[in-house]
Design an enzyme around this catalytic site. Structure first.
Site, PDB file in Angstrom:
ATOM      1  N   GLN A  19       0.811  -1.222   0.000  1.00 50.59           N
ATOM      2  CA  GLN A  19       0.000   0.000   0.000  1.00 50.59           C
ATOM      3  C   GLN A  19       0.848   1.278   0.000  1.00 50.59           C
ATOM      4  OE1 GLN A  19      -2.659  -1.926   3.210  1.00 50.59           O
ATOM      5  NE2 GLN A  19      -4.017  -0.479   2.209  1.00 50.59           N
ATOM      6  N   HIS A 113       1.067  -9.214   4.507  1.00 54.62           N
ATOM      7  CA  HIS A 113      -0.127  -8.353   4.532  1.00 54.62           C
ATOM      8  C   HIS A 113      -0.795  -8.435   3.157  1.00 54.62           C
ATOM      9  CE1 HIS A 113      -2.116  -4.709   6.546  1.00 54.62           C
ATOM     10  NE2 HIS A 113      -2.739  -4.851   5.390  1.00 54.62           N
ATOM     11  N   ASN A 157      -1.732 -11.061   8.048  1.00 54.70           N
ATOM     12  CA  ASN A 157      -2.737 -10.028   8.269  1.00 54.70           C
ATOM     13  C   ASN A 157      -4.104 -10.482   7.757  1.00 54.70           C
ATOM     14  OD1 ASN A 157      -3.454  -7.095   8.860  1.00 54.70           O
ATOM     15  ND2 ASN A 157      -4.104  -7.285   6.731  1.00 54.70           N
ATOM     16  N   GLU A 158      -5.091 -10.381   8.610  1.00 55.99           N
ATOM     17  CA  GLU A 158      -6.486 -10.649   8.251  1.00 55.99           C
ATOM     18  C   GLU A 158      -6.649 -11.927   7.430  1.00 55.99           C
ATOM     19  OE1 GLU A 158      -8.316  -7.037   6.715  1.00 55.99           O
ATOM     20  OE2 GLU A 158      -8.251  -6.148   8.696  1.00 55.99           O
TER      21      GLU A 158
HETATM   22  C1  BGC Z   1      -6.390  -3.946   5.967  1.00 56.68           C
HETATM   23  C2  BGC Z   1      -5.731  -2.712   5.376  1.00 56.68           C
HETATM   24  C3  BGC Z   1      -6.802  -1.827   4.764  1.00 56.68           C
HETATM   25  C4  BGC Z   1      -7.743  -1.376   5.860  1.00 56.68           C
HETATM   26  C5  BGC Z   1      -8.856  -0.441   5.407  1.00 56.68           C
HETATM   27  C6  BGC Z   1      -7.716  -3.713   6.604  1.00 56.68           C
HETATM   28  O1  BGC Z   1      -8.613  -4.597   6.000  1.00 56.68           O
HETATM   29  O2  BGC Z   1      -5.501  -4.661   6.773  1.00 56.68           O
HETATM   30  O3  BGC Z   1      -4.773  -3.134   4.470  1.00 56.68           O
HETATM   31  O4  BGC Z   1      -6.275  -0.753   4.068  1.00 56.68           O
HETATM   32  O5  BGC Z   1      -8.340  -2.483   6.470  1.00 56.68           O
HETATM   33  O6  BGC Z   1      -9.662  -1.035   4.460  1.00 56.68           O
END
Ligand code: BGC
Length: 393
Positions: A19, A113, A157-158
């Site tokens: 990002q 991520h 991440n997530e």
């Molecule tokens: C993610 C980020 C994303 C943010 C806002 C999360 O889902 O880890 O990468 O930019 O939320 O959408």
């Protein structure tokens, strides 16, 4: 009302490699962004040029008065081909970790991520054979630089979001169209992610590093009649991943808004509700509710808020949102929930995935032509709060 945060509380801002770095040509997102039928509104391109401007980014974080920076390592740069390591990339991240330390910042490092190297996608992604081994090899590769002063490492991440979007990434002849509604998690990917995470936790712990993963908390609420559907939604899209973190050293809570579920699934945000630039409901109570749900579901895994924020062009709303979120966080802590820190998403206005550069989550604006950084009033506000350790107003 108690508005003071403990000494040693981590106050930070977060970014993620794809990002902000720019030029990450060797990962699956770059490939998706450039497909002829792409569903991305624009490509990531040079992003915020943080690959070159990371020192300036760290100076900003420290100068504001924050004490923590969360960033991610780009797997596709470190391991451009299977088993082939880029010393330049490793050294780059080694210098970033040292740069945090030199400025008195605690680095919180995410290993993965969303993006994976193209070769990983070609081999079937997370659900492909041997993905846990591949991730373990990558963890071993970066371990020496993490061992040089990183305490908190987020493995993946997530994973819950990754499991929902998994099939969009795979190099099928015809990738499924993205309709805007998240598909149900892809079960083989869920199992593979949990296995990869467990391997990484073992490796990291072996070097005394605190390991955990970060979850997209959805703050699921049932509308009348939607109780059963809400419980099912919450379980398969979030709780499975929280339960897998029961024995971890910490868990990252990432909360932005809520999801209201009716008998047939998620309900649209009511027209009367304030909406942000990502079309999400303005709902700062999400953080407290996510923290309480996470604590309860994991049975007491220590919490680090690794993301919370709002996409808005009105910076006064960012301050209001964050203030309300932090009051809620403090209330949860008053009830005995172990929260180690608050890391705001995001440091910079950056590449917001499918939505491109329009939704601005940053505490700091970035000029899209010159990449000049300009801290917003919310950045100064959060920095002052971090310095004082006390939430006024
Ligand atoms: C993610 C980020 C994303 C943010 C806002 C999360 O889902 O880890 O990468 O930019 O939320 O959408």
């Amino acid at each position: 009302m108690n508005s003071t945060f403990p000494n040693g509380f981590l106050w930070g801002a977060a970014t993620a490699s794809h990002q902000v770095e720019g030029g990450n040509v060797n990962n699956d997102f770059w490939e998706m962004e450039h497909r002829p039928d792409t569903f991305f509104s624009e490509p990531s391109g040079d992003a915020c040029d943080s690959w070159h401007r990371w020192e300036e980014d760290l100076d900003i974080v420290a100068g504001l008065g924050l004490n923590t920076y969360r960033f991610s390592l780009e797997w596709s740069r470190i391991e451009p081909e299977p088993g082939e390591v880029s010393r330049v990339a490793l050294d780059h991240y080694r210098r970033m970790i040292a740069g945090c330390r030199e400025r008195g910042l605690t680095p919180v490092v995410t290993l993965q991520h969303f993006t994976v190297p193209r070769w990983m996608t070609a081999a079937g992604g997370w659900a492909g054979p041997g993905s846990a081994d591949r991730f373990a090899r990558y963890c071993e590769t970066v371990l020496p630089i993490l061992a040089e002063g990183v305490h908190y490492v987020c493995t993946i991440n997530e994973p819950n979001l990754a499991a929902m979007t998994a099939q969009l990434h795979l190099p099928c002849a015809e990738p499924p169209a993205f309709t805007g509604v998240m598909p149900a998690p892809h079960r083989p990917t869920v199992d593979a992610l949990i296995a990869a995470h467990a391997r990484a936790v073992d490796i990291l712990r072996g070097s005394g590093i605190a390991a955990g993963w970060t979850i997209a908390n959805q703050v699921v609420q049932a509308s009348p009649g939607g109780e059963e559907a809400a419980a099912a939604w919450s379980h398969e899209r979030e709780d499975v991943f929280l339960e897998a973190a029961k024995d971890d050293d910490f868990i990252g809570v990432q909360a932005y808004t809520r999801t209201v579920i009716g008998p047939d699934g998620p309900l649209p945000v009511p027209k009367s509700a304030e909406q942000t630039l990502t079309d999400w409901e303005y709902y700062p109570q999400a953080l407290e509710q996510a923290v309480r749900h996470t604590w309860q579901t994991t049975g007491g895994t220590p919490i680090l808020v690794t993301e919370n924020g709002i996409a808005t062009a009105d910076d006064t709303r960012r301050i209001d949102y964050t203030r309300t979120a932090l009051h809620g966080l403090r209330a949860a802590m008053d009830d005995g929930i172990d929260v180690r820190g608050y890391i705001h998403w995001s440091l910079l206005d950056n590449f917001e995935w499918v939505a491109g550069y329009k939704p601005t989550f940053g505490l700091v604006a970035v000029d899209r032509e010159t990449f000049a950084r300009t801290p917003k009033p919310s950045a100064q506000w959060l920095g002052a709060l971090a310095r004082a350790g006390h939430l006024a107003g």
